[in-house]
Design a protein around this motif. Structure first.
Motif, PDB file in Angstrom:
ATOM      1  N   LEU A   1       0.840  -1.203   0.000  1.00 41.79           N
ATOM      2  CA  LEU A   1       0.000   0.000   0.000  1.00 41.79           C
ATOM      3  C   LEU A   1       0.873   1.251   0.000  1.00 41.79           C
ATOM      4  O   LEU A   1       0.643   2.186  -0.772  1.00 41.79           O
ATOM      5  CB  LEU A   1      -0.924  -0.013   1.214  1.00 41.79           C
ATOM      6  CG  LEU A   1      -1.941   1.137   1.296  1.00 41.79           C
ATOM      7  CD1 LEU A   1      -2.968   1.029   0.179  1.00 41.79           C
ATOM      8  CD2 LEU A   1      -2.632   1.141   2.664  1.00 41.79           C
TER       9      LEU A   1
ATOM     10  N   SER B   1     -19.496  -5.867   4.889  1.00 40.87           N
ATOM     11  CA  SER B   1     -18.514  -5.369   3.930  1.00 40.87           C
ATOM     12  C   SER B   1     -18.689  -3.873   3.684  1.00 40.87           C
ATOM     13  O   SER B   1     -17.711  -3.147   3.471  1.00 40.87           O
ATOM     14  CB  SER B   1     -18.631  -6.130   2.601  1.00 40.87           C
ATOM     15  OG  SER B   1     -18.342  -7.497   2.778  1.00 40.87           O
TER      16      SER B   1
ATOM     17  N   TYR C   1     -15.460  -1.442   4.049  1.00 44.52           N
ATOM     18  CA  TYR C   1     -14.855  -0.777   2.896  1.00 44.52           C
ATOM     19  C   TYR C   1     -15.603   0.480   2.452  1.00 44.52           C
ATOM     20  O   TYR C   1     -15.162   1.149   1.516  1.00 44.52           O
ATOM     21  CB  TYR C   1     -14.789  -1.750   1.713  1.00 44.52           C
ATOM     22  CG  TYR C   1     -13.996  -2.989   1.997  1.00 44.52           C
ATOM     23  CD1 TYR C   1     -12.620  -2.937   2.135  1.00 44.52           C
ATOM     24  CD2 TYR C   1     -14.621  -4.228   2.128  1.00 44.52           C
ATOM     25  CE1 TYR C   1     -11.879  -4.078   2.396  1.00 44.52           C
ATOM     26  CE2 TYR C   1     -13.886  -5.379   2.395  1.00 44.52           C
ATOM     27  CZ  TYR C   1     -12.526  -5.292   2.525  1.00 44.52           C
ATOM     28  OH  TYR C   1     -11.799  -6.421   2.793  1.00 44.52           O
TER      29      TYR C   1
ATOM     30  N   PHE D   1     -13.573   3.758   2.323  1.00 46.33           N
ATOM     31  CA  PHE D   1     -12.621   3.818   1.219  1.00 46.33           C
ATOM     32  C   PHE D   1     -13.335   4.096  -0.107  1.00 46.33           C
ATOM     33  O   PHE D   1     -12.871   4.895  -0.926  1.00 46.33           O
ATOM     34  CB  PHE D   1     -11.847   2.508   1.127  1.00 46.33           C
ATOM     35  CG  PHE D   1     -11.211   2.089   2.423  1.00 46.33           C
ATOM     36  CD1 PHE D   1     -10.669   3.035   3.284  1.00 46.33           C
ATOM     37  CD2 PHE D   1     -11.160   0.767   2.793  1.00 46.33           C
ATOM     38  CE1 PHE D   1     -10.085   2.667   4.481  1.00 46.33           C
ATOM     39  CE2 PHE D   1     -10.578   0.378   3.987  1.00 46.33           C
ATOM     40  CZ  PHE D   1     -10.043   1.331   4.838  1.00 46.33           C
ATOM     41  N   VAL D   2     -14.468   3.423  -0.302  1.00 48.03           N
ATOM     42  CA  VAL D   2     -15.226   3.639  -1.540  1.00 48.03           C
ATOM     43  C   VAL D   2     -15.726   5.073  -1.610  1.00 48.03           C
ATOM     44  O   VAL D   2     -15.676   5.722  -2.662  1.00 48.03           O
ATOM     45  CB  VAL D   2     -16.407   2.639  -1.619  1.00 48.03           C
ATOM     46  CG1 VAL D   2     -17.280   2.943  -2.818  1.00 48.03           C
ATOM     47  CG2 VAL D   2     -15.876   1.207  -1.701  1.00 48.03           C
TER      48      VAL D   2
ATOM     49  N   ASN E   1      -4.774   0.886   7.641  1.00 43.46           N
ATOM     50  CA  ASN E   1      -5.953   0.193   7.116  1.00 43.46           C
ATOM     51  C   ASN E   1      -5.618  -0.714   5.934  1.00 43.46           C
ATOM     52  O   ASN E   1      -6.495  -1.022   5.128  1.00 43.46           O
ATOM     53  CB  ASN E   1      -7.017   1.208   6.692  1.00 43.46           C
ATOM     54  CG  ASN E   1      -7.573   1.977   7.875  1.00 43.46           C
ATOM     55  OD1 ASN E   1      -7.846   1.405   8.924  1.00 43.46           O
ATOM     56  ND2 ASN E   1      -7.726   3.287   7.715  1.00 43.46           N
TER      57      ASN E   1
ATOM     58  N   SER F   1      -8.101  -4.108  -0.307  1.00 43.98           N
ATOM     59  CA  SER F   1      -7.870  -2.693  -0.598  1.00 43.98           C
ATOM     60  C   SER F   1      -6.554  -2.493  -1.349  1.00 43.98           C
ATOM     61  O   SER F   1      -6.451  -1.626  -2.228  1.00 43.98           O
ATOM     62  CB  SER F   1      -7.873  -1.880   0.698  1.00 43.98           C
ATOM     63  OG  SER F   1      -6.890  -2.356   1.602  1.00 43.98           O
TER      64      SER F   1
ATOM     65  N   GLY G   1      -7.178  -3.420  -4.946  1.00 45.72           N
ATOM     66  CA  GLY G   1      -7.928  -2.342  -5.591  1.00 45.72           C
ATOM     67  C   GLY G   1      -7.055  -1.147  -5.900  1.00 45.72           C
ATOM     68  O   GLY G   1      -7.161  -0.537  -6.971  1.00 45.72           O
ATOM     69  N   LEU G   2      -6.163  -0.789  -4.954  1.00 47.36           N
ATOM     70  CA  LEU G   2      -5.265   0.343  -5.196  1.00 47.36           C
ATOM     71  C   LEU G   2      -4.377   0.091  -6.402  1.00 47.36           C
ATOM     72  O   LEU G   2      -4.224   0.958  -7.269  1.00 47.36           O
ATOM     73  CB  LEU G   2      -4.396   0.587  -3.961  1.00 47.36           C
ATOM     74  CG  LEU G   2      -3.298   1.638  -4.195  1.00 47.36           C
ATOM     75  CD1 LEU G   2      -3.862   3.034  -4.040  1.00 47.36           C
ATOM     76  CD2 LEU G   2      -2.113   1.433  -3.264  1.00 47.36           C
TER      77      LEU G   2
ATOM     78  N   ALA H   1      -7.659   7.082  -5.230  1.00 45.15           N
ATOM     79  CA  ALA H   1      -7.399   5.802  -4.573  1.00 45.15           C
ATOM     80  C   ALA H   1      -6.493   5.981  -3.370  1.00 45.15           C
ATOM     81  O   ALA H   1      -6.714   5.371  -2.308  1.00 45.15           O
ATOM     82  CB  ALA H   1      -6.771   4.831  -5.573  1.00 45.15           C
TER      83      ALA H   1
ATOM     84  N   LEU I   1      -7.744   5.479   0.746  1.00 46.57           N
ATOM     85  CA  LEU I   1      -7.227   4.382   1.553  1.00 46.57           C
ATOM     86  C   LEU I   1      -6.329   4.839   2.697  1.00 46.57           C
ATOM     87  O   LEU I   1      -6.238   4.163   3.717  1.00 46.57           O
ATOM     88  CB  LEU I   1      -6.447   3.402   0.676  1.00 46.57           C
ATOM     89  CG  LEU I   1      -7.286   2.605  -0.323  1.00 46.57           C
ATOM     90  CD1 LEU I   1      -6.393   1.807  -1.249  1.00 46.57           C
ATOM     91  CD2 LEU I   1      -8.236   1.672   0.409  1.00 46.57           C
TER      92      LEU I   1
END
Length: 343
Positions: A70, A122, A126, A129-130, A199, A204, A207-208, A260, A264
């Motif tokens: 990350l 969920s 998340y 972050f979304v 986090n 995540s 996704g990043l 992004a 995060l």
């Protein structure tokens, strides 16, 4: 005796150091190894050879490795976006948050924390972050639409003014939500605004990196066009550069990367400003070299700062955004003061 005036050292082009990229890669690998084995629970270097018990392996694989990946992705995205924005605006003091993407993410996260704090499953894990990603990317689309409607000669000025307006509106909205928040929500908002890699979870991180690959492709594809843009709009246009297309590509790639990253990890300051600016003074303004060097430098700075954040106050953890500001602020001030005035 006649004296020939010499230009200031700050105006002389900086030579390219061929070993710089190799040095940054080696330093980054060393920082990753150091950070993987340090923290509140120190892990033995023997673990890397496979000699570790199940608990140690789980800590390393489920906590340390996602956090390293990350930090690596966010450092690359912030510094790469900063270098591209400085080239786009032809201003070495520009940074990725200039157009309001970070403020949009902050407002969306504040809305999520204050209004939808009771979400479970969920969505609760998340959702923040979304929300941050959608907020940043939504602002990027607004900026993109505004820039597309602006006259060619005033497009950059229009983007700057729009970013200023969005930053102001988002700040006001965040202030209203902070006033409405209870003590727990207010603390959560405050900690998110300081920036942290705590986090880091595998979903995540994946996704990043999906977002990062697209954003980095757009930034690296723009490197030659950004070099041409430094000659001026008219010269670049005469050489066949489509400045509007370049502007759209850089803004969308920055929106994706910053969205992004901020979603995060919160607000991590100075990486997108300090690293490209310092490297620009060291290796010159050519984006063919500057972009990859800035990406490596941003990742290196964030990995080191995160390692220090986990160890300096162990077992507590310092928000990494505070450390990047404490490290970057004085150094950036030194860079400004050391430059000689124009002759």
């Amino acid at each position: 005796m006649n004296h020939v005036a010499r230009p200031c050292s700050s105006t002389l082009p900086s030579p390219w150091r061929p070993g710089l990229l190799a040095g940054l890669v080696i330093a980054l690998m060393a920082a990753l190894l150091w950070s993987a084995c340090t923290g509140a629970l120190g892990l033995s270097w023997d673990m890397l050879s496979g000699n570790a018990n199940a608990t140690t392996w789980q800590i390393w694989w489920q906590l340390r490795v996602p956090r390293l990946l990350l930090g690596l992705g966010i450092g690359i995205l912030l510094a790469g976006s900063g270098a591209a924005m400085q080239g786009l605006f032809r201003n070495p003091l520009a940074d990725p948050t200039l157009l309001g993407m970070a403020s949009g993410a902050g407002l969306a996260v504040a809305i999520w924390i204050v209004m939808l704090d009771g979400a479970t499953g969920s969505l609760g894990l998340y959702g923040q972050f979304v929300a941050g990603f959608l907020g940043a990317f939504g602002v990027g689309l607004v900026i993109f639409a505004i820039g597309a409607r602006a006259p060619g000669g005033n497009a950059l000025l229009t983007l700057l003014l729009a970013g200023l307006a969005i930053n102001t509106l988002a700040g006001a909205g965040g202030g209203v939500l902070a006033f409405m928040a209870n003590d727990q929500q207010l603390r959560q908002l405050s900690l998110w605004g300081m920036g942290s890699l705590a986090n880091a979870l595998w979903p995540s991180v994946i996704g990043l990196w999906c977002c990062a690959l697209i954003a980095l492709w757009g930034l690296m594809r723009s490197r030659n066009d950004l070099d041409l843009l430094q000659l001026g709009d008219f010269t670049a246009h005469g050489a066949g550069l489509d400045t509007a297309r370049l502007r759209r590509r850089v803004v969308l790639a920055t929106a994706l990367g910053v969205g992004a990253s901020v979603a995060l990890a919160g607000i991590i300051g100075f990486i997108g400003l300090l690293v490209p600016h310092a490297l620009r003074l060291w290796i010159g303004p050519g984006h063919q070299r500057l972009l990859p060097a800035a990406m490596l430098g941003g990742a290196l700075l964030l990995i080191i700062a995160d390692g220090l954040a986990r160890t300096l106050a162990s077992p507590a953890e310092i928000p990494v955004g505070l450390l990047t500001s404490l490290l970057g602020g004085p150094y950036f001030l030194w860079l400004v003061l050391r430059e000689r005035p124009a002759c």
